[in-house]
Write a protein that holds these residues in place. Structure first.
Motif, PDB file in Angstrom:
ATOM      1  N   LEU A   1      37.143  54.907  43.855  1.00 27.40           N
ATOM      2  CA  LEU A   1      38.285  54.281  43.189  1.00 27.40           C
ATOM      3  C   LEU A   1      37.875  53.766  41.820  1.00 27.40           C
ATOM      4  CD1 LEU A   1      39.559  52.213  46.255  1.00 27.40           C
ATOM      5  CD2 LEU A   1      40.222  54.545  45.596  1.00 27.40           C
ATOM      6  N   ASN A   2      38.830  53.653  40.926  1.00 26.29           N
ATOM      7  CA  ASN A   2      38.586  53.161  39.567  1.00 26.29           C
ATOM      8  C   ASN A   2      38.276  51.660  39.622  1.00 26.29           C
ATOM      9  OD1 ASN A   2      38.748  52.269  36.880  1.00 26.29           O
ATOM     10  ND2 ASN A   2      40.306  53.781  36.356  1.00 26.29           N
TER      11      ASN A   2
ATOM     12  N   ILE B   1      40.745  48.652  40.740  1.00 21.56           N
ATOM     13  CA  ILE B   1      40.341  47.996  41.998  1.00 21.56           C
ATOM     14  C   ILE B   1      38.980  47.373  41.711  1.00 21.56           C
ATOM     15  CG2 ILE B   1      39.860  48.306  44.449  1.00 21.56           C
ATOM     16  CD1 ILE B   1      42.757  48.722  43.691  1.00 21.56           C
ATOM     17  N   THR B   2      39.019  46.177  41.215  1.00 19.73           N
ATOM     18  CA  THR B   2      37.824  45.564  40.606  1.00 19.73           C
ATOM     19  C   THR B   2      37.205  44.448  41.431  1.00 19.73           C
ATOM     20  OG1 THR B   2      37.008  44.697  38.496  1.00 19.73           O
ATOM     21  CG2 THR B   2      39.127  43.832  39.282  1.00 19.73           C
ATOM     22  N   ASN B   3      37.943  43.968  42.449  1.00 16.39           N
ATOM     23  CA  ASN B   3      37.463  42.818  43.218  1.00 16.39           C
ATOM     24  C   ASN B   3      36.976  43.265  44.596  1.00 16.39           C
ATOM     25  OD1 ASN B   3      38.421  40.964  41.157  1.00 16.39           O
ATOM     26  ND2 ASN B   3      40.480  41.437  41.912  1.00 16.39           N
TER      27      ASN B   3
ATOM     28  N   MET C   1      34.551  51.939  42.283  1.00 18.06           N
ATOM     29  CA  MET C   1      34.337  51.195  43.520  1.00 18.06           C
ATOM     30  C   MET C   1      34.215  52.232  44.628  1.00 18.06           C
ATOM     31  SD  MET C   1      36.448  48.224  45.572  1.00 18.06           S
ATOM     32  CE  MET C   1      35.963  46.917  44.439  1.00 18.06           C
ATOM     33  N   GLU C   2      33.056  52.286  45.244  1.00 22.47           N
ATOM     34  CA  GLU C   2      32.767  53.262  46.288  1.00 22.47           C
ATOM     35  C   GLU C   2      32.957  52.608  47.653  1.00 22.47           C
ATOM     36  OE1 GLU C   2      28.766  54.133  45.340  1.00 22.47           O
ATOM     37  OE2 GLU C   2      29.245  55.372  43.593  1.00 22.47           O
ATOM     38  N   LEU C   3      33.929  53.096  48.404  1.00 21.16           N
ATOM     39  CA  LEU C   3      34.131  52.652  49.781  1.00 21.16           C
ATOM     40  C   LEU C   3      33.494  53.700  50.684  1.00 21.16           C
ATOM     41  CD1 LEU C   3      37.905  51.552  49.722  1.00 21.16           C
ATOM     42  CD2 LEU C   3      35.877  50.271  49.002  1.00 21.16           C
TER      43      LEU C   3
ATOM     44  N   VAL D   1      50.522  54.506  38.886  1.00 19.13           N
ATOM     45  CA  VAL D   1      49.205  54.263  38.289  1.00 19.13           C
ATOM     46  C   VAL D   1      48.154  55.059  39.055  1.00 19.13           C
ATOM     47  CG1 VAL D   1      47.457  52.532  37.729  1.00 19.13           C
ATOM     48  CG2 VAL D   1      49.897  51.963  37.520  1.00 19.13           C
ATOM     49  N   GLU D   2      47.270  55.755  38.335  1.00 20.17           N
ATOM     50  CA  GLU D   2      46.194  56.527  38.957  1.00 20.17           C
ATOM     51  C   GLU D   2      45.018  55.602  39.290  1.00 20.17           C
ATOM     52  OE1 GLU D   2      44.316  58.784  40.909  1.00 20.17           O
ATOM     53  OE2 GLU D   2      45.834  60.017  39.866  1.00 20.17           O
ATOM     54  N   TYR D   3      44.622  55.602  40.570  1.00 21.81           N
ATOM     55  CA  TYR D   3      43.555  54.715  41.026  1.00 21.81           C
ATOM     56  C   TYR D   3      42.248  55.430  41.347  1.00 21.81           C
ATOM     57  CZ  TYR D   3      46.545  50.617  41.128  1.00 21.81           C
ATOM     58  OH  TYR D   3      47.354  49.566  40.761  1.00 21.81           O
ATOM     59  N   MET D   4      42.215  56.760  41.258  1.00 18.04           N
ATOM     60  CA  MET D   4      40.943  57.454  41.441  1.00 18.04           C
ATOM     61  C   MET D   4      40.042  57.175  40.249  1.00 18.04           C
ATOM     62  SD  MET D   4      40.229  59.289  44.187  1.00 18.04           S
ATOM     63  CE  MET D   4      39.134  60.590  43.617  1.00 18.04           C
ATOM     64  N   GLU D   5      38.726  57.253  40.481  1.00 16.07           N
ATOM     65  CA  GLU D   5      37.782  57.057  39.392  1.00 16.07           C
ATOM     66  C   GLU D   5      38.035  58.078  38.283  1.00 16.07           C
ATOM     67  OE1 GLU D   5      33.710  57.889  40.559  1.00 16.07           O
ATOM     68  OE2 GLU D   5      34.064  59.990  40.187  1.00 16.07           O
TER      69      GLU D   5
END
Length: 648
Positions: free
Chosen positions: A142-143, A147-149, A236-238, A60-64
């Motif tokens: 991140l997308n 990664i929503t929480n 989601m910006e870390l 699964v691709e997790y980058m934005e």
């Protein structure tokens, strides 16, 4: 350049190795994590060579989805005005390590993978600060639909429709919720010494995290607060702040020549491991790396004068590096470990207030510098007071809203009212006095207190502490019918702080000796008006403002030098137990037996520029002073109303 064996590697699911194409390096960790690093700048917004442009986990691709990269600042090609070329090289080291080296101008960044670990170890080194941005950060994008929480304080999605942004509340980076609450990336902050990891999770047991290592090359000390996480409708910006000067608490030069070490971890959504072993870096030929054998430490056996129920923190720093440690709760013993060789200044804090400073602390590789017992000899709490509001701890947290200001905007509906009734010493708790004051929001706070006839004949000083200010704000006071001259403003940040979740800049103490003629023996209660003073102006929570540490009334004592203590440039000039001779009283102040004098409020001068003012004497207004007999409480109230009108 990729070695021949590396070029032949084939990246398949779970097969450790690296694959090279014209535009990308694809790295398989040998687990279920595969990521790509861009070799060339292919155009687009916020992209450059050296970016991570794909994070694939379990297929699964997790980058934005917006096509931007994860990188330093806005890309490795936008760090220096004269540098646009970025080199990206890869190599294998032994059979189980892959190293990607990115060089953009004077900055070198590493991506490092160990076989069989779902981790990307990183290192960032610079010999020159960016000439485009005010600092360095590594930003993972991140997308946010996956990664929503993350921290709710930084979630700026509309709760009724997550595909929409919340409306702006302030400066296009603080947002308003319909129920009156506020959200911003600023409110996800933590003190640098407190946090070990940041990140978010999916709804199907995937977690992505940044693990902090040392902060030896950063500006600011252990209490420095920075933004961390923002969750938007797409991303989601870390944000890992490596070196920023926003609200820099030490007012120091940029540190260069250190290798920042940190790690990106992908796991099952549980709290990640934070004790990361970087000793294997010594075999990787990383610029700026200093291993344990090249470092020393500083130890202290105890702190005399330590308050038993307060945290004490030791901060070791020089122009190149910084380190810190927390003292033992009982004895105060501490060891500042893993410091690079050099000559340092050591400051010990009671919570966040300086109580001990020692210069010329020498650290040698492989050795322990033993300080033995030290004495907390500049603790402002040790000064006997007539009364005190709050505690000299370098924070506003014991005052009203003090436990909320780091996680929400001052206008947030969850805040207690900033306006308050008269504070009555001996009756009201500290939480009845506001932790922040603004010129345009809650100015002119009144404090009522009793004095005995004997106390009215003594030399008394009002001390007001601040931990940060905005727009040249500083305190001033009126006591009954006497107003102190405005003191010069002390250093303050060049950007917002009170509205962005940080009370931390430098600890400043303002002292005003009160002429005995200011006391009103005809009244049961004396009245002290605390003013948030500045010749600058703005509206609301962006008007000049200040964070209050403590306020007290103390007896004057002759100044004495504190042994083994040198006040650092970042510390307030009055942080030692006794201040310099009185400066707030008018030069022609009457003797103790004279009648009370009324000093008219000074007219509003030209606005102050939003930079620290030089430490020059404040203008005197006593030439305009007129002798006056004590007034009634009703007249005092009228005077304050007139004063407000004049200053505003």
């Amino acid at each position: 350049m990729l070695c021949a064996a590396l070029a032949c590697a084939v990246a398949t699911a779970g097969a450790f190795g690296i694959t090279e194409s014209e535009n990308y390096y694809t790295i398989d960790t040998g687990t279920e994590l595969v990521f790509q690093v861009r070799r060339k700048d292919l155009g687009g917004t916020s992209t450059s060579a050296g970016d991570i442009n794909s994070i694939l986990y379990k297929g699964v691709e997790y980058m934005e989805t917006l096509g931007r990269g994860s990188h330093i600042n806005s890309g490795f090609d936008w760090l220096y005005e004269d540098t646009t070329e970025v080199s990206v090289d890869a190599e294998t080291i032994g059979d189980d390590i892959i190293k990607i080296t990115v060089v953009g101008g004077q900055l070198t960044h590493y991506y490092i993978v160990k076989k069989g670990e779902s981790r990307v170890y990183m290192g960032t080194y610079w010999s020159l600060m960016s000439t485009i941005k005010t600092g360095y950060r590594y930003l993972f994008r991140l997308n946010s639909n996956l990664i929503t929480n993350g921290p709710p304080e930084g979630d700026i999605r509309d709760p009724t429709n997550s595909s929409l942004y919340l409306p702006f509340l302030e400066s296009q980076d603080i947002f308003a919720v319909a129920n009156g609450e506020s959200r911003a990336k600023h409110y996800t902050n933590h003190r640098m010494m407190d946090w070990k990891y940041m990140g978010g999770t999916s709804n199907d047991n995937v977690g992505m995290w940044i693990i902090k290592a040392t902060h030896e090359g950063g500006t600011g000390g252990p209490f420095y607060r920075t933004t961390q996480i923002q969750t938007t409708p797409t991303t989601m910006e870390l944000t890992y702040i490596l070196n920023y000067n926003h609200a820099n608490p030490e007012e120091e030069d940029w540190r260069v020549g250190n290798l920042y070490q940190y790690t990106f971890i992908v796991n099952d959504g549980s709290a990640p491991e934070t004790d990361i072993d970087y000793t294997f870096y010594k075999d990787l030929n990383l610029v700026g790396f200093v291993g344990p054998e090249g470092r020393g430490q500083v130890a202290c056996s105890s702190i005399e004068g330590k308050a038993a129920d307060r945290q004490y923190v030791a901060h070791l720093r020089n122009a190149d590096s910084q380190y810190w440690a927390t003292a033992d709760d009982a004895s105060g013993s501490f060891t500042v470990k893993d410091a690079k060789p050099g000559v340092y200044t050591l400051t010990v804090y009671r919570v966040e207030f300086e109580v001990y400073t020692k210069t010329n602390v020498v650290v040698k590789a492989g050795e322990t510098t033993d300080l033995g017992k030290i004495v907390a000899n500049s603790d402002a709490n040790d000064r006997e007071s007539v009364w005190r509001i709050g505690e000299w701890d370098g924070t506003p947290q014991e005052l009203r809203n003090g436990l909320k200001v780091t996680t929400m905007h001052p206008s947030d509906v969850r805040m207690e009212p900033w306006e308050s009734a008269d504070f009555v010493v001996g009756t009201d708790p500290p939480t009845n006095f506001p932790c922040y004051m603004w010129k345009d929001v809650n100015n002119y706070r009144s404090i009522k207190f009793e004095l005995t006839p004997a106390q009215m004949t003594q030399r008394l000083i009002v001390r007001i502490g601040t931990t940060t200010s905005y727009n040249a704000a500083r305190p001033n006071i009126i006591i009954n019918y006497w107003q102190a001259d405005a003191l010069p403003v002390k250093p303050y940040p060049s950007t917002r702080s009170l509205t962005t979740g940080s009370y931390r800049h430098i600890n400043a103490m303002y002292e005003y000796e009160v002429p005995t003629a200011a006391w009103d023996a005809t009244e049961a209660m004396q009245t002290l008006i605390v003013i948030c003073y500045s010749t600058n102006s703005n509206s609301g929570y962006l008007s000049p403002g200040m964070s209050v540490d403590a306020i007290d009334l103390v007896r004057f004592v002759e100044p004495t030098a504190a042994p083994d203590t040198v006040v650092p440039t970042a510390a307030p000039a009055t942080s030692a137990p006794t201040a310099s001779p009185p400066t707030a009283a008018p030069a022609t102040a009457p003797p103790p037996t004279a009648a009370a004098t009324l000093t008219p409020l000074e007219p509003t001068p030209a606005p102050e520029v939003p930079t620290p003012e030089p430490a020059t004497a404040s203008p005197s207004t006593d030439a305009a002073a007129a002798a006056a007999a004590p007034f009634s409480a009703a007249a005092a109230a009228l005077l304050v109303a007139v004063a407000v009108a004049l200053v505003q």
